[in-house]
Motif scaffolding. Structure first.
Motif, mmCIF file in Angstrom:
data_model
loop_
_atom_site.group_PDB
_atom_site.id
_atom_site.type_symbol
_atom_site.label_atom_id
_atom_site.label_comp_id
_atom_site.label_asym_id
_atom_site.label_seq_id
_atom_site.Cartn_x
_atom_site.Cartn_y
_atom_site.Cartn_z
ATOM 1 N N LEU A 11 0.720 -1.204 0.139
ATOM 2 C CA LEU A 11 -0.124 0.049 -0.048
ATOM 3 C C LEU A 11 0.834 0.938 -0.082
ATOM 4 O O LEU A 11 0.496 2.376 -0.740
ATOM 5 C CB LEU A 11 -0.722 -0.146 1.429
ATOM 6 C CG LEU A 11 -1.788 1.162 1.404
ATOM 7 C CD1 LEU A 11 -2.850 1.564 0.220
ATOM 8 C CD2 LEU A 11 -2.457 1.179 2.701
ATOM 9 N N ALA A 12 1.998 1.078 0.698
ATOM 10 C CA ALA A 12 2.864 2.442 0.831
ATOM 11 C C ALA A 12 3.559 2.674 -0.654
ATOM 12 O O ALA A 12 3.514 3.606 -0.951
ATOM 13 C CB ALA A 12 3.930 2.109 1.941
ATOM 14 N N ARG A 13 3.863 1.604 -1.393
ATOM 15 C CA ARG A 13 4.494 1.643 -2.743
ATOM 16 C C ARG A 13 3.282 2.147 -3.645
ATOM 17 O O ARG A 13 3.569 3.119 -4.373
ATOM 18 C CB ARG A 13 4.932 0.290 -3.101
ATOM 19 C CG ARG A 13 5.802 0.287 -4.137
ATOM 20 C CD ARG A 13 6.773 -0.795 -4.281
ATOM 21 N NE ARG A 13 6.327 -1.987 -4.025
ATOM 22 C CZ ARG A 13 5.671 -2.861 -5.109
ATOM 23 N NH1 ARG A 13 5.730 -2.381 -6.415
ATOM 24 N NH2 ARG A 13 5.293 -3.990 -4.757
ATOM 25 N N ALA A 14 2.140 1.895 -3.612
ATOM 26 C CA ALA A 14 1.054 2.075 -4.251
ATOM 27 C C ALA A 14 0.914 3.865 -3.989
ATOM 28 O O ALA A 14 0.534 4.448 -4.892
ATOM 29 C CB ALA A 14 -0.141 1.445 -3.901
ATOM 30 N N LEU A 15 1.041 3.895 -2.970
ATOM 31 C CA LEU A 15 0.870 5.783 -2.763
ATOM 32 C C LEU A 15 2.154 6.651 -3.191
ATOM 33 O O LEU A 15 2.198 7.675 -2.860
ATOM 34 C CB LEU A 15 0.638 5.733 -1.218
ATOM 35 C CG LEU A 15 -0.861 5.427 -0.512
ATOM 36 C CD1 LEU A 15 -0.943 5.577 0.695
ATOM 37 C CD2 LEU A 15 -1.982 6.037 -1.433
ATOM 38 N N GLY A 16 3.261 5.864 -3.390
ATOM 39 C CA GLY A 16 4.383 6.611 -3.971
ATOM 40 C C GLY A 16 5.659 6.501 -3.185
ATOM 41 O O GLY A 16 6.537 7.242 -3.365
ATOM 42 N N GLY A 17 5.694 5.533 -2.039
ATOM 43 C CA GLY A 17 6.602 5.609 -1.295
ATOM 44 C C GLY A 17 7.981 4.874 -1.790
ATOM 45 O O GLY A 17 9.118 4.913 -1.282
ATOM 46 N N CYS A 18 7.827 4.385 -2.984
ATOM 47 C CA CYS A 18 8.984 3.728 -3.491
ATOM 48 C C CYS A 18 9.067 4.054 -5.121
ATOM 49 O O CYS A 18 8.831 3.324 -6.026
ATOM 50 C CB CYS A 18 9.023 2.242 -3.286
ATOM 51 S SG CYS A 18 10.301 1.126 -4.107
ATOM 52 N N GLY A 19 9.360 5.153 -5.235
ATOM 53 C CA GLY A 19 8.930 5.790 -6.572
ATOM 54 C C GLY A 19 10.040 6.130 -7.540
ATOM 55 O O GLY A 19 10.098 6.510 -8.673
ATOM 56 N N THR A 20 11.304 5.814 -6.866
ATOM 57 C CA THR A 20 12.655 6.084 -7.791
ATOM 58 C C THR A 20 12.790 4.942 -8.621
ATOM 59 O O THR A 20 12.131 3.774 -8.550
ATOM 60 C CB THR A 20 13.884 6.332 -6.677
ATOM 61 O OG1 THR A 20 13.869 4.834 -5.985
ATOM 62 C CG2 THR A 20 13.601 7.253 -5.759
ATOM 63 N N PRO A 21 13.713 5.264 -9.875
ATOM 64 C CA PRO A 21 13.716 4.176 -10.951
ATOM 65 C C PRO A 21 14.295 2.933 -10.438
ATOM 66 O O PRO A 21 13.972 1.916 -10.800
ATOM 67 C CB PRO A 21 14.809 4.981 -11.867
ATOM 68 C CG PRO A 21 14.638 6.376 -11.492
ATOM 69 C CD PRO A 21 14.151 6.277 -10.110
ATOM 70 N N GLY A 22 15.336 3.092 -9.397
ATOM 71 C CA GLY A 22 15.901 1.767 -8.792
ATOM 72 C C GLY A 22 15.048 1.163 -7.914
ATOM 73 O O GLY A 22 14.848 -0.341 -8.188
ATOM 74 N N CYS A 23 14.019 1.759 -7.327
ATOM 75 C CA CYS A 23 13.429 0.919 -6.256
ATOM 76 C C CYS A 23 12.071 0.297 -7.032
ATOM 77 O O CYS A 23 11.877 -0.961 -6.774
ATOM 78 C CB CYS A 23 12.650 2.018 -5.366
ATOM 79 S SG CYS A 23 11.802 1.054 -3.805
ATOM 80 N N ARG A 24 11.736 0.896 -8.195
ATOM 81 C CA ARG A 24 10.682 0.369 -9.032
ATOM 82 C C ARG A 24 11.244 -0.846 -9.645
ATOM 83 O O ARG A 24 10.512 -2.127 -9.964
ATOM 84 C CB ARG A 24 10.195 1.335 -9.979
ATOM 85 C CG ARG A 24 9.284 2.498 -9.326
ATOM 86 C CD ARG A 24 9.196 3.649 -10.095
ATOM 87 N NE ARG A 24 8.024 3.346 -11.374
ATOM 88 C CZ ARG A 24 6.911 3.964 -11.357
ATOM 89 N NH1 ARG A 24 6.366 4.403 -9.929
ATOM 90 N NH2 ARG A 24 5.954 3.485 -11.951
ATOM 91 N N ALA A 25 12.700 -0.630 -10.257
ATOM 92 C CA ALA A 25 13.084 -1.914 -10.899
ATOM 93 C C ALA A 25 13.389 -3.085 -9.692
ATOM 94 O O ALA A 25 13.235 -4.239 -10.396
ATOM 95 C CB ALA A 25 14.657 -1.478 -11.589
ATOM 96 N N VAL A 26 13.668 -3.009 -8.692
ATOM 97 C CA VAL A 26 13.747 -3.966 -7.797
ATOM 98 C C VAL A 26 12.467 -4.568 -7.364
ATOM 99 O O VAL A 26 12.167 -5.754 -7.252
ATOM 100 C CB VAL A 26 14.574 -3.403 -6.449
ATOM 101 C CG1 VAL A 26 14.641 -4.599 -5.374
ATOM 102 C CG2 VAL A 26 16.112 -3.271 -6.871
ATOM 103 N N LEU A 27 11.454 -3.746 -7.087
ATOM 104 C CA LEU A 27 10.135 -4.168 -6.415
ATOM 105 C C LEU A 27 8.969 -4.314 -7.429
ATOM 106 O O LEU A 27 7.961 -4.638 -7.016
ATOM 107 C CB LEU A 27 9.716 -3.433 -5.218
ATOM 108 C CG LEU A 27 10.639 -3.258 -3.820
ATOM 109 C CD1 LEU A 27 10.323 -2.641 -2.873
ATOM 110 C CD2 LEU A 27 10.682 -4.950 -3.390
ATOM 111 N N GLY A 28 9.387 -3.752 -8.622
ATOM 112 C CA GLY A 28 8.395 -3.746 -9.709
ATOM 113 C C GLY A 28 7.738 -2.702 -9.651
ATOM 114 O O GLY A 28 7.547 -1.729 -8.808
ATOM 115 N N GLU A 29 6.565 -2.696 -10.536
ATOM 116 C CA GLU A 29 5.626 -1.437 -10.655
ATOM 117 C C GLU A 29 4.605 -1.422 -9.456
ATOM 118 O O GLU A 29 4.174 -2.553 -9.244
ATOM 119 C CB GLU A 29 4.680 -1.332 -11.860
ATOM 120 C CG GLU A 29 5.833 -1.060 -13.102
ATOM 121 C CD GLU A 29 6.432 0.242 -13.056
ATOM 122 O OE1 GLU A 29 5.713 1.271 -12.796
ATOM 123 O OE2 GLU A 29 7.822 0.208 -13.192
#
Length: 482
Positions: free
Chosen positions: A47-65
């Motif tokens: 949920l935190a990621r959905a709200l933008g808590g992991c929005g950097t390119p590297g974080c998205r590459a590791v954890l997915g969209e």
């Protein structure tokens, strides 16, 4: 500057009238979201990621969209949902930072990203394998942020780490203001990243509810008097888990991942392999020196200091001496942020109102909560050791240590962290001398027990020092008696 970095360069936000930005508020929200009737189909970290808590390119590459942003869950009131959204939304002016019970400020993005990695590992969930391989736990918490920060500063412009900051009101924190030029890794992000590594690592081996994990780690209630929470040991524990070699390895691996990602490729176009390795080495070294080997120092605005009276007199650095004190009164060690902040305010009132000094006399004050508190600080002459104030720092332990000692961790906070840090940063000479206050004047300070202890420290000199310079004679003797 790359647009997605802009949100990382400010931690100041206008007041909102929402629930306080305490870690306690976050824990209560997590608790509600983890209840069986919460109506949430994703984990709290997702949920935190959905709200933008992991929005950097590297974080998205590791954890997915990220998942699709959900509607407000019935488990949260509209005010709490609005607070959570503000704390995690990457397009907001502020990366979400909250005040923890130990007085530290923690960014939620890296904290919850590390927790998601831990949950995935505990449940056998998928963590993408990148080329080159990276440790996902470090990638989403600190490695990308460090690599990016030092890449941006490679030409010598811009801050790489820090600064810290202060909240407008520790009882109802809403606005957090940085105390200097921002970097992509301010202190709040560093704290969140270290906590994300530690808690993610723990979850991977011992999966428990996130609310329970956070409550145990941070403690409950901003005014808790029950002693040090585990979060106050984050620097020590992170250093034990991730030595500089591990950190350098992960920053270098993440730089190579970022080279292949369109948003960050341009940062690395002119960086060769040797320079890439040098950036990773410097980033790991500087982070370790600042956030692992040096202690956290609570700034004046966090403990509620009054303004300095008059004009501060600058010290000529590096200094050659350190003088150890105990406060005598308060006679009991302070073991929480709230108690230590109260002690600091009481000492400052006494020194200004009863003694007539410009400010609290000590350069630094040491609590038994794991933190050093800024008095006059590194750069201004204090009023701690009559005749010697311009020659050395006055460091006072909160408590009466005539018959007992501070606990071992509190002793080490000065002996093994503050003083070596002062030498490395050029504030104290490498061949400094150390004395107890009693050696410089007519006093029992710093108490018999503490004095016997400091006799074993590096730099201790058994005889009194030379007389003070004439410009010190206007300073009164300070024992911090409240």
């Amino acid at each position: 500057m790359i647009p997605w970095l802009l949100a990382a360069l400010s931690l100041c936000t206008p007041g909102t009238g929402l629930p306080p930005r305490h870690m306690d508020s976050v824990i209560r929200m997590v608790e509600a979201l983890e209840s069986p009737h919460a109506g949430v189909t994703v984990t709290v970290a997702e949920l935190a990621r959905a709200l933008g808590g992991c929005g950097t390119p590297g974080c998205r590459a590791v954890l997915g969209e990220p998942p699709v942003v959900p509607t407000a869950p019935p488990a949260l009131s509209p005010d709490r949902w609005q607070l959570l959204t503000r704390l995690l939304h990457r397009d907001a002016a502020v990366p979400g930072a909250v005040l923890a019970p130990d007085g530290s400020t923690v960014a939620l993005g890296p904290l919850l990203a590390g927790i998601e990695v831990g949950l995935r590992r505990a449940g056998g969930g998928r963590v993408p394998v990148l080329d080159p391989p990276v440790d996902a736990l470090y990638a989403v918490t600190i490695a990308e942020a460090l690599g990016t920060s030092f890449l941006l500063a490679r030409a010598g412009a811009g801050a790489t780490l820090g600064p810290g900051g202060c909240w407008d009101d520790v009882d109802d924190p809403q606005n957090y203001t940085l105390l200097g030029p921002p970097s992509p890794v301010p202190d709040a992000v560093a704290n969140g990243a270290m906590d994300g590594v530690l808690l993610g690592n723990r979850l991977a081996g011992d999966p428990i509810r996130v609310a329970e994990l956070l409550r145990g780690y941070y403690g409950t209630g901003n005014g808790t008097e029950e002693g040090r929470p585990p979060s106050s040991y984050r620097r020590r524990d992170f250093g034990a888990l991730a030595g500089p070699g591990k950190l350098e390895e992960e920053v270098l691996a993440m730089l190579r991942v970022l080279r292949a990602l369109p948003p960050t490729r341009e940062l690395l176009e002119a960086v060769g392999a040797e320079e890439e390795a040098a950036i990773a080495r410097r980033a790991a070294r500087d982070f370790t020196e600042r956030y692992v080997e040096c202690p956290a120092i609570v700034p004046r605005c966090m403990w509620g200091a009054r303004p300095y009276r008059g004009t501060p007199k600058p010290l000529a650095l590096p200094l050659g001496s350190v003088y150890i004190h105990h406060t005598f009164s308060p006679g009991a060690p302070c073991r929480s942020f709230a108690a230590c902040a109260r002690a600091m305010r009481a000492m400052q009132r006494f020194h200004q109102d009863a003694r007539g000094w410009d400010d609290i006399g000590y350069s630094f004050v040491v609590g038994s909560d794991g933190y050093v508190y800024q008095g006059r600080g590194w750069h201004w002459v204090g009023a701690h050791t009559k005749g010697y104030n311009s020659r050395g720092y006055g460091v006072g332990y909160v408590g009466d240590f005539s018959a007992t000692l501070p606990d071992a961790d509190t002793i080490a906070l000065v002996r093994d962290e503050l003083l070596p840090c002062a030498v490395r940063t050029g504030r104290l000479r490498h061949n400094y001398t150390l004395r107890g206050h009693r050696q410089m004047g007519h006093t029992d300070c710093p108490g018999d027990s503490l004095f016997r202890e400091i006799e074993t420290w590096r730099g201790f000199v058994p005889c009194p020092g030379p007389g003070g310079s004439s410009d010190d004679t206007i300073e009164a003797e300070a024992e911090g008696r409240v």
